[in-house]
Design a protein around this motif. Structure first.
Motif, PDB file in Angstrom:
ATOM      1  N   TYR A 118       0.747  -1.209  -0.088  1.00 20.97           N
ATOM      2  CA  TYR A 118       0.019   0.063   0.060  1.00 20.97           C
ATOM      3  C   TYR A 118       0.838   1.195  -0.157  1.00 20.97           C
ATOM      4  O   TYR A 118       0.428   2.308  -0.191  1.00 20.97           O
ATOM      5  CB  TYR A 118      -0.917  -0.081   1.055  1.00 20.97           C
ATOM      6  CG  TYR A 118      -1.906  -1.092   1.126  1.00 20.97           C
ATOM      7  CD1 TYR A 118      -2.828  -1.060   0.133  1.00 20.97           C
ATOM      8  CD2 TYR A 118      -1.885  -2.073   2.183  1.00 20.97           C
ATOM      9  CE1 TYR A 118      -3.909  -2.269   0.209  1.00 20.97           C
ATOM     10  CE2 TYR A 118      -3.135  -2.867   2.077  1.00 20.97           C
ATOM     11  CZ  TYR A 118      -4.013  -3.007   0.774  1.00 20.97           C
ATOM     12  OH  TYR A 118      -4.826  -4.058   1.026  1.00 20.97           O
ATOM     13  N   LEU A 119       2.049   1.182   0.267  1.00 20.27           N
ATOM     14  CA  LEU A 119       2.998   2.385   0.614  1.00 20.27           C
ATOM     15  C   LEU A 119       3.854   2.620  -0.841  1.00 20.27           C
ATOM     16  O   LEU A 119       4.132   1.609  -1.267  1.00 20.27           O
ATOM     17  CB  LEU A 119       3.840   2.393   1.738  1.00 20.27           C
ATOM     18  CG  LEU A 119       3.117   3.121   3.106  1.00 20.27           C
ATOM     19  CD1 LEU A 119       1.939   2.115   3.441  1.00 20.27           C
ATOM     20  CD2 LEU A 119       4.048   3.207   4.058  1.00 20.27           C
ATOM     21  N   SER A 120       4.097   3.832  -0.949  1.00 21.65           N
ATOM     22  CA  SER A 120       5.018   4.081  -2.424  1.00 21.65           C
ATOM     23  C   SER A 120       6.373   4.030  -1.978  1.00 21.65           C
ATOM     24  O   SER A 120       6.863   3.550  -0.680  1.00 21.65           O
ATOM     25  CB  SER A 120       4.948   5.522  -2.580  1.00 21.65           C
ATOM     26  OG  SER A 120       5.609   6.383  -1.665  1.00 21.65           O
ATOM     27  N   ARG A 121       7.464   3.916  -2.918  1.00 12.07           N
ATOM     28  CA  ARG A 121       8.604   3.541  -2.212  1.00 12.07           C
ATOM     29  C   ARG A 121       9.122   4.614  -1.404  1.00 12.07           C
ATOM     30  O   ARG A 121      10.039   4.308  -0.510  1.00 12.07           O
ATOM     31  CB  ARG A 121       9.714   3.747  -3.766  1.00 12.07           C
ATOM     32  CG  ARG A 121      11.064   3.336  -3.442  1.00 12.07           C
ATOM     33  CD  ARG A 121      11.843   3.532  -4.908  1.00 12.07           C
ATOM     34  NE  ARG A 121      13.274   3.292  -4.700  1.00 12.07           N
ATOM     35  CZ  ARG A 121      13.855   2.001  -4.962  1.00 12.07           C
ATOM     36  NH1 ARG A 121      12.889   1.032  -5.148  1.00 12.07           N
ATOM     37  NH2 ARG A 121      15.248   1.987  -4.513  1.00 12.07           N
ATOM     38  N   GLU A 122       8.703   5.934  -1.443  1.00 16.29           N
ATOM     39  CA  GLU A 122       9.352   6.958  -0.802  1.00 16.29           C
ATOM     40  C   GLU A 122       8.791   6.663   0.618  1.00 16.29           C
ATOM     41  O   GLU A 122       9.428   7.039   1.782  1.00 16.29           O
ATOM     42  CB  GLU A 122       8.843   8.383  -1.545  1.00 16.29           C
ATOM     43  CG  GLU A 122       9.604   8.767  -2.648  1.00 16.29           C
ATOM     44  CD  GLU A 122       9.059   7.952  -3.857  1.00 16.29           C
ATOM     45  OE1 GLU A 122       9.612   7.983  -4.879  1.00 16.29           O
ATOM     46  OE2 GLU A 122       7.951   7.421  -3.643  1.00 16.29           O
TER      47      GLU A 122
END
Length: 312
Positions: A118-122
């Motif tokens: 669910y989270l972006s790479r950043e």
């Protein structure tokens, strides 16, 4: 939270262990409390990381199994001047993460599959930087000691009725029964409050240092908003089965609310995000505000921070 304050709080917890032991069992209770506290802390020092990872059903991964996560952790560890920790993945849909290990040389970081999904790479980088901050400050050891001391107090309170405290030569109890009952009720509550103070202070500091490691406070701020929404909607089976591990996660993994939330070991997510936004403003760079914790990231797009950092 500075080290002096943490040391004072740990000393207070140790004092609660000894006082509870004495009130519940007299001299023999004091000895039992001391032995229990020392034994539990020694065991936890050497085995806490293995225990937590096993209870969480975490599986170790390398650059072949999880190349992106492993690469992010490796880049951040280099940036922070830390040895490369072991990397684990937990098969849980709830987005979350934690760090464990008695020192940086024996550290491990773990992320759930939900966090990677669910989270972006950043945002993942922001979370991992937070966990590496815990490793850098040896918070994992501090929190383990706090948890075991609190556990010792709870154990003493549970067995307080069996300890009895002994009797004098005339058959009278050495410990006032009313005092013993009060100790059984109040000692665990006081220990929980002290542990909460330690945990909350360490989380604020890990947010600050993690933002410095990544160089992007809003990466973590954006991640925290998603984690808050995720933990409210998706249960964490491993944490629910082993609630003693809850304080180690970056976001409270337990679904309990109401009065239980008043004694949460995690600080309010709104305050954590506000502090990171203020930090981003001080660092400059035209950052946009992170979404508020009541934003539902499963249905609402989250603004992404600029993509730059030690991983390229």
């Amino acid at each position: 939270m500075n080290y002096f304050k943490t040391a004072l709080l740990l000393a207070a917890l140790t004092g609660f262990v000894l006082v509870a032991g004495y009130l519940l069992g007299g001299q023999s209770g004091l000895v039992i409390a001391l032995v229990a506290a020392l034994g539990m802390n020694l065991f936890a020092y050497w085995n806490s990381d293995k225990m937590v990872l096993r209870m969480s059903n975490a599986q170790e991964v390398g650059p072949n199994e999880a190349p992106e996560l492993y690469g992010i952790v490796q880049g951040l560890a280099d940036r922070a001047g830390l040895p490369m920790p072991r990397v684990y993945v937990i098969d849980e849909e709830q987005p979350n993460a934690f760090a464990t290990g008695r020192n940086p040389e024996n550290a491990a970081v773990a992320a759930t599959t939900g966090l990677l999904r669910y989270l972006s790479r950043e945002e993942i980088a922001g979370v991992m930087a937070h966990e590496l901050s815990h490793v850098r400050h040896r918070d994992t050891l501090i929190m383990t000691i706090a948890a075991t001391l609190s556990g010792a107090i709870g154990m003493l309170a549970s067995f307080g009725g069996l300890m009895g405290g002994g009797r004098d030569s005339e058959g009278r109890p050495l410990v006032n029964p009313i005092v013993a009952i009060a100790a059984m009720i109040l000692a665990p509550l006081a220990a929980a409050l002290v542990q909460m103070a330690i945990s909350r202070g360490r989380e604020y500091e890990a947010d600050r240092m993690g933002a410095e490691i990544s160089g992007q406070p809003l990466w973590l701020a954006s991640a925290l908003a998603k984690l808050h929404a995720g933990t409210q909607q998706i249960p964490n089976r491993a944490a629910e089965a082993n609630p003693a591990t809850a304080h180690m996660y970056i976001a409270n993994p337990l679904s309990a609310g109401g009065m239980a939330s008043l004694f949460s070991t995690h600080p309010p997510m709104e305050e954590r995000i506000a502090r990171l936004e203020a930090m981003a403003g001080q660092m400059g760079g035209g950052y946009r505000s992170a979404p508020r914790p009541n934003t539902n990231p499963w249905t609402t797009a989250v603004p992404q921070a600029p993509r730059r950092g030690p991983w390229g």
